[in-house]
Write a protein that holds these residues in place. Structure first.
Motif, PDB file in Angstrom:
ATOM      1  N   THR A 257     -10.953  -2.958  55.555  1.00 57.72           N
ATOM      2  CA  THR A 257     -10.909  -4.382  55.210  1.00 57.72           C
ATOM      3  C   THR A 257     -10.497  -5.172  56.444  1.00 57.72           C
ATOM      4  O   THR A 257      -9.575  -4.772  57.154  1.00 57.72           O
ATOM      5  CB  THR A 257      -9.887  -4.647  54.080  1.00 57.72           C
ATOM      6  N   VAL A 258     -11.168  -6.288  56.689  1.00 57.03           N
ATOM      7  CA  VAL A 258     -10.778  -7.141  57.801  1.00 57.03           C
ATOM      8  C   VAL A 258     -11.113  -8.582  57.468  1.00 57.03           C
ATOM      9  O   VAL A 258     -12.179  -8.880  56.927  1.00 57.03           O
ATOM     10  CB  VAL A 258     -11.469  -6.710  59.121  1.00 57.03           C
ATOM     11  N   ARG A 259     -10.180  -9.470  57.752  1.00 50.58           N
ATOM     12  CA  ARG A 259     -10.411 -10.910  57.653  1.00 50.58           C
ATOM     13  C   ARG A 259      -9.769 -11.560  58.871  1.00 50.58           C
ATOM     14  O   ARG A 259      -8.610 -11.290  59.188  1.00 50.58           O
ATOM     15  CB  ARG A 259      -9.794 -11.481  56.374  1.00 50.58           C
ATOM     16  N   LEU A 260     -10.539 -12.422  59.521  1.00 52.71           N
ATOM     17  CA  LEU A 260     -10.071 -13.086  60.734  1.00 52.71           C
ATOM     18  C   LEU A 260     -10.377 -14.575  60.649  1.00 52.71           C
ATOM     19  O   LEU A 260     -11.482 -14.967  60.253  1.00 52.71           O
ATOM     20  CB  LEU A 260     -10.782 -12.515  61.973  1.00 52.71           C
ATOM     21  N   ALA A 261      -9.412 -15.386  61.021  1.00 52.46           N
ATOM     22  CA  ALA A 261      -9.632 -16.836  61.104  1.00 52.46           C
ATOM     23  C   ALA A 261      -8.918 -17.360  62.343  1.00 52.46           C
ATOM     24  O   ALA A 261      -7.768 -16.997  62.606  1.00 52.46           O
ATOM     25  CB  ALA A 261      -9.128 -17.542  59.861  1.00 52.46           C
ATOM     26  N   PHE A 262      -9.621 -18.212  63.085  1.00 50.57           N
ATOM     27  CA  PHE A 262      -9.060 -18.823  64.283  1.00 50.57           C
ATOM     28  C   PHE A 262      -8.673 -20.266  64.008  1.00 50.57           C
ATOM     29  O   PHE A 262      -9.335 -20.985  63.248  1.00 50.57           O
ATOM     30  CB  PHE A 262     -10.077 -18.811  65.423  1.00 50.57           C
ATOM     31  N   GLY A 263      -7.621 -20.714  64.666  1.00 49.21           N
ATOM     32  CA  GLY A 263      -7.251 -22.115  64.695  1.00 49.21           C
ATOM     33  C   GLY A 263      -7.381 -22.660  66.106  1.00 49.21           C
ATOM     34  O   GLY A 263      -7.336 -21.899  67.092  1.00 49.21           O
ATOM     35  N   ALA A 264      -7.572 -23.978  66.230  1.00 47.42           N
ATOM     36  CA  ALA A 264      -7.620 -24.702  67.501  1.00 47.42           C
ATOM     37  C   ALA A 264      -8.853 -24.399  68.343  1.00 47.42           C
ATOM     38  O   ALA A 264      -8.921 -24.802  69.496  1.00 47.42           O
ATOM     39  CB  ALA A 264      -6.363 -24.435  68.338  1.00 47.42           C
ATOM     40  N   LEU A 265      -9.823 -23.711  67.769  1.00 41.36           N
ATOM     41  CA  LEU A 265     -11.067 -23.450  68.487  1.00 41.36           C
ATOM     42  C   LEU A 265     -12.227 -24.279  67.982  1.00 41.36           C
ATOM     43  O   LEU A 265     -13.279 -24.350  68.631  1.00 41.36           O
ATOM     44  CB  LEU A 265     -11.464 -21.970  68.385  1.00 41.36           C
ATOM     45  N   ALA A 266     -12.065 -24.923  66.814  1.00 42.25           N
ATOM     46  CA  ALA A 266     -13.192 -25.575  66.156  1.00 42.25           C
ATOM     47  C   ALA A 266     -12.720 -26.806  65.389  1.00 42.25           C
ATOM     48  O   ALA A 266     -11.519 -26.987  65.171  1.00 42.25           O
ATOM     49  CB  ALA A 266     -13.889 -24.592  65.221  1.00 42.25           C
ATOM     50  N   PRO A 267     -13.648 -27.627  64.923  1.00 41.04           N
ATOM     51  CA  PRO A 267     -13.271 -28.792  64.115  1.00 41.04           C
ATOM     52  C   PRO A 267     -12.773 -28.431  62.717  1.00 41.04           C
ATOM     53  O   PRO A 267     -12.363 -29.317  61.964  1.00 41.04           O
ATOM     54  CB  PRO A 267     -14.585 -29.588  64.025  1.00 41.04           C
ATOM     55  N   LYS A 268     -12.807 -27.165  62.353  1.00 38.28           N
ATOM     56  CA  LYS A 268     -12.285 -26.678  61.085  1.00 38.28           C
ATOM     57  C   LYS A 268     -11.657 -25.313  61.325  1.00 38.28           C
ATOM     58  O   LYS A 268     -11.911 -24.679  62.358  1.00 38.28           O
ATOM     59  CB  LYS A 268     -13.411 -26.581  60.054  1.00 38.28           C
ATOM     60  N   PRO A 269     -10.818 -24.836  60.422  1.00 36.71           N
ATOM     61  CA  PRO A 269     -10.355 -23.457  60.548  1.00 36.71           C
ATOM     62  C   PRO A 269     -11.568 -22.527  60.590  1.00 36.71           C
ATOM     63  O   PRO A 269     -12.430 -22.600  59.712  1.00 36.71           O
ATOM     64  CB  PRO A 269      -9.521 -23.249  59.268  1.00 36.71           C
ATOM     65  N   TRP A 270     -11.637 -21.678  61.592  1.00 39.11           N
ATOM     66  CA  TRP A 270     -12.869 -20.943  61.876  1.00 39.11           C
ATOM     67  C   TRP A 270     -12.778 -19.510  61.352  1.00 39.11           C
ATOM     68  O   TRP A 270     -12.095 -18.673  61.922  1.00 39.11           O
ATOM     69  CB  TRP A 270     -13.133 -20.930  63.376  1.00 39.11           C
ATOM     70  N   ARG A 271     -13.465 -19.219  60.262  1.00 38.29           N
ATOM     71  CA  ARG A 271     -13.532 -17.853  59.745  1.00 38.29           C
ATOM     72  C   ARG A 271     -14.516 -17.061  60.597  1.00 38.29           C
ATOM     73  O   ARG A 271     -15.691 -17.435  60.740  1.00 38.29           O
ATOM     74  CB  ARG A 271     -13.977 -17.878  58.282  1.00 38.29           C
ATOM     75  N   ALA A 272     -14.048 -15.978  61.161  1.00 40.15           N
ATOM     76  CA  ALA A 272     -14.837 -15.191  62.115  1.00 40.15           C
ATOM     77  C   ALA A 272     -15.701 -14.180  61.375  1.00 40.15           C
ATOM     78  O   ALA A 272     -15.496 -12.957  61.463  1.00 40.15           O
ATOM     79  CB  ALA A 272     -13.918 -14.513  63.122  1.00 40.15           C
ATOM     80  N   LEU A 273     -16.705 -14.663  60.675  1.00 40.19           N
ATOM     81  CA  LEU A 273     -17.532 -13.814  59.821  1.00 40.19           C
ATOM     82  C   LEU A 273     -18.378 -12.834  60.626  1.00 40.19           C
ATOM     83  O   LEU A 273     -18.618 -11.699  60.187  1.00 40.19           O
ATOM     84  CB  LEU A 273     -18.425 -14.683  58.936  1.00 40.19           C
ATOM     85  N   THR A 274     -18.852 -13.250  61.791  1.00 41.03           N
ATOM     86  CA  THR A 274     -19.647 -12.350  62.622  1.00 41.03           C
ATOM     87  C   THR A 274     -18.821 -11.164  63.087  1.00 41.03           C
ATOM     88  O   THR A 274     -19.263 -10.003  63.026  1.00 41.03           O
ATOM     89  CB  THR A 274     -20.218 -13.113  63.829  1.00 41.03           C
ATOM     90  N   ALA A 275     -17.600 -11.428  63.533  1.00 40.94           N
ATOM     91  CA  ALA A 275     -16.721 -10.346  63.973  1.00 40.94           C
ATOM     92  C   ALA A 275     -16.348  -9.446  62.800  1.00 40.94           C
ATOM     93  O   ALA A 275     -16.308  -8.212  62.940  1.00 40.94           O
ATOM     94  CB  ALA A 275     -15.459 -10.921  64.614  1.00 40.94           C
ATOM     95  N   GLU A 276     -16.072 -10.036  61.655  1.00 42.26           N
ATOM     96  CA  GLU A 276     -15.722  -9.231  60.482  1.00 42.26           C
ATOM     97  C   GLU A 276     -16.853  -8.269  60.126  1.00 42.26           C
ATOM     98  O   GLU A 276     -16.629  -7.082  59.850  1.00 42.26           O
ATOM     99  CB  GLU A 276     -15.425 -10.142  59.291  1.00 42.26           C
ATOM    100  N   ALA A 277     -18.087  -8.779  60.113  1.00 44.36           N
ATOM    101  CA  ALA A 277     -19.236  -7.936  59.762  1.00 44.36           C
ATOM    102  C   ALA A 277     -19.418  -6.808  60.768  1.00 44.36           C
ATOM    103  O   ALA A 277     -19.777  -5.677  60.407  1.00 44.36           O
ATOM    104  CB  ALA A 277     -20.497  -8.789  59.679  1.00 44.36           C
ATOM    105  N   ALA A 278     -19.192  -7.106  62.053  1.00 37.77           N
ATOM    106  CA  ALA A 278     -19.344  -6.083  63.079  1.00 37.77           C
ATOM    107  C   ALA A 278     -18.276  -5.000  62.966  1.00 37.77           C
ATOM    108  O   ALA A 278     -18.532  -3.832  63.299  1.00 37.77           O
ATOM    109  CB  ALA A 278     -19.288  -6.731  64.462  1.00 37.77           C
ATOM    110  N   LEU A 279     -17.092  -5.362  62.494  1.00 37.33           N
ATOM    111  CA  LEU A 279     -15.972  -4.419  62.433  1.00 37.33           C
ATOM    112  C   LEU A 279     -15.965  -3.575  61.170  1.00 37.33           C
ATOM    113  O   LEU A 279     -15.546  -2.408  61.196  1.00 37.33           O
ATOM    114  CB  LEU A 279     -14.648  -5.177  62.536  1.00 37.33           C
ATOM    115  N   ARG A 280     -16.418  -4.149  60.055  1.00 37.06           N
ATOM    116  CA  ARG A 280     -16.269  -3.493  58.762  1.00 37.06           C
ATOM    117  C   ARG A 280     -16.999  -2.151  58.736  1.00 37.06           C
ATOM    118  O   ARG A 280     -18.198  -2.063  58.970  1.00 37.06           O
ATOM    119  CB  ARG A 280     -16.775  -4.413  57.660  1.00 37.06           C
TER     120      ARG A 280
END
Length: 331
Positions: A257-280
């Motif tokens: 299981t992996v969930r990642l979200a970045f702050g201060a990189l985008a105009p919204k809280p950025w859910r890193a869906l591409t990275a999650e899919a690559a890692l799972r």
């Protein structure tokens, strides 16, 4: 002097009705962002509807085993709540990373999600800003933008969303409960904040006269470790240069299981869906983490002075994922 009306709502229905009486009415809870913007002249509401005393200040266990957090729960109370600290430590860490203790005692959950950007041009009414006045331009693109966005931007806006709380809630798959003139509805928090596109003045999907009444968290995933880390210019009371909310479960050396979200990189809280899919389902090691983050950040469009955010965010995420992996393997 600009005339300003003030009234105190007695319940959610009356608050919605009062907000519907004027297009420039605003709900007031803690006021830690709205009042600042009023002082700057950015916000000029004709009517303030005080919702601070509505019965929306409770944290309750849901029938499914998650948590329902009322919109007017104070940030300090949220961070200190035993169930939040025990079941959702990433959320408590994120709240404590934001603002100062005095502000956390006043700021509310719903208000935190509705914060507006701290972009210098947005806050200075003598400067053009597409978010304040659509079509006026975005001087940040060629001006001061070191702290602004590298993901999800458009030619019309490169502002960042400032919340720490929202980043953790996005990683936790939070759902918003909203009440407006058309009744009640729910919305995943990942769909609530908008990217600027051609309409940078629209920050969220909140409808006119609509209120956030609660934030609901699903039951915490079992065997998952989590962390919130914030990189900033000084140790306290500073907005993030980059931040990360991460949840990770590793079994037999592979990512379950992996969930990642970045702050201060985008105009919204950025859910890193591409990275999650690559890692799972893949290996839980530093090389795999780095490749997944490279894939996530490949879509970035940095400007002259903020390209440093990309290696910063990559190193931050890889380091914390390695630490979470080591913590699980050492149990």
């Amino acid at each position: 002097m600009r005339p300003l009306g003030y009234t105190r709502a007695t319940d959610v229905a009356s608050a919605v009705a009062l907000l519907a009486t004027a297009p420039d009415a605003r709900a007031l809870a803690g006021g830690t962002n709205l009042v600042d913007l009023m002082k700057l002249g950015v916000e000029r509401p004709a009517l303030l509807v005080d919702i601070a005393r509505l019965p929306l200040d409770r944290i309750e266990v849901t029938p499914a085993g998650g948590l329902r957090i009322g919109a007017t729960v104070r940030n300090s109370d949220l961070a200190a709540h035993p169930l939040v600290r025990d079941r959702y430590p990433v959320l408590s860490q994120a709240v404590l990373a934001g603002a100062s203790g005095q502000l956390r005692n006043v700021a509310t959950t719903g208000g935190n999600l509705l914060q507006r950007t701290r972009c210098l041009y947005f806050q200075d009414v003598t400067k053009p800003c597409n978010k304040r006045q659509p079509g006026s331009g975005c001087p940040a693109r060629t001006g001061v933008h070191r702290d602004l966005a590298v993901l999800g931007t458009s030619e019309h806006c490169v502002a960042t969303h400032p919340s720490d709380l929202a980043v953790a809630l996005v990683a936790l798959d939070a759902v918003l409960h909203l009440t407006g003139p058309d009744g009640d509805r729910t919305l995943p928090l990942t769909s609530f904040h908008r990217l600027p596109g051609d309409t940078p003045d629209l920050d969220t999907e909140l409808a006119p006269a609509e209120l956030i009444t609660a934030v609901e968290l699903p039951p915490p995933p079992t065997a998952v470790r989590s962390v919130y880390r914030k990189v900033r210019e000084r140790a306290s009371f500073a907005f993030a240069t980059a931040s990360l909310a991460a949840l990770l479960e590793v079994r037999d050396g592979r990512v379950e299981t992996v969930r990642l979200a970045f702050g201060a990189l985008a105009p919204k809280p950025w859910r890193a869906l591409t990275a999650e899919a690559a890692l799972r389902g893949g290996p839980a090691d530093e090389e795999a983490f780095g490749l997944a983050l490279d894939a996530e950040l490949a879509a970035a469009r940095p400007l002259r002075d903020n390209a440093f955010k990309l290696p910063l965010a990559r190193r931050l995420a890889v380091r914390e994922l390695v630490r979470l992996t080591d913590a699980q393997e050492s149990r």
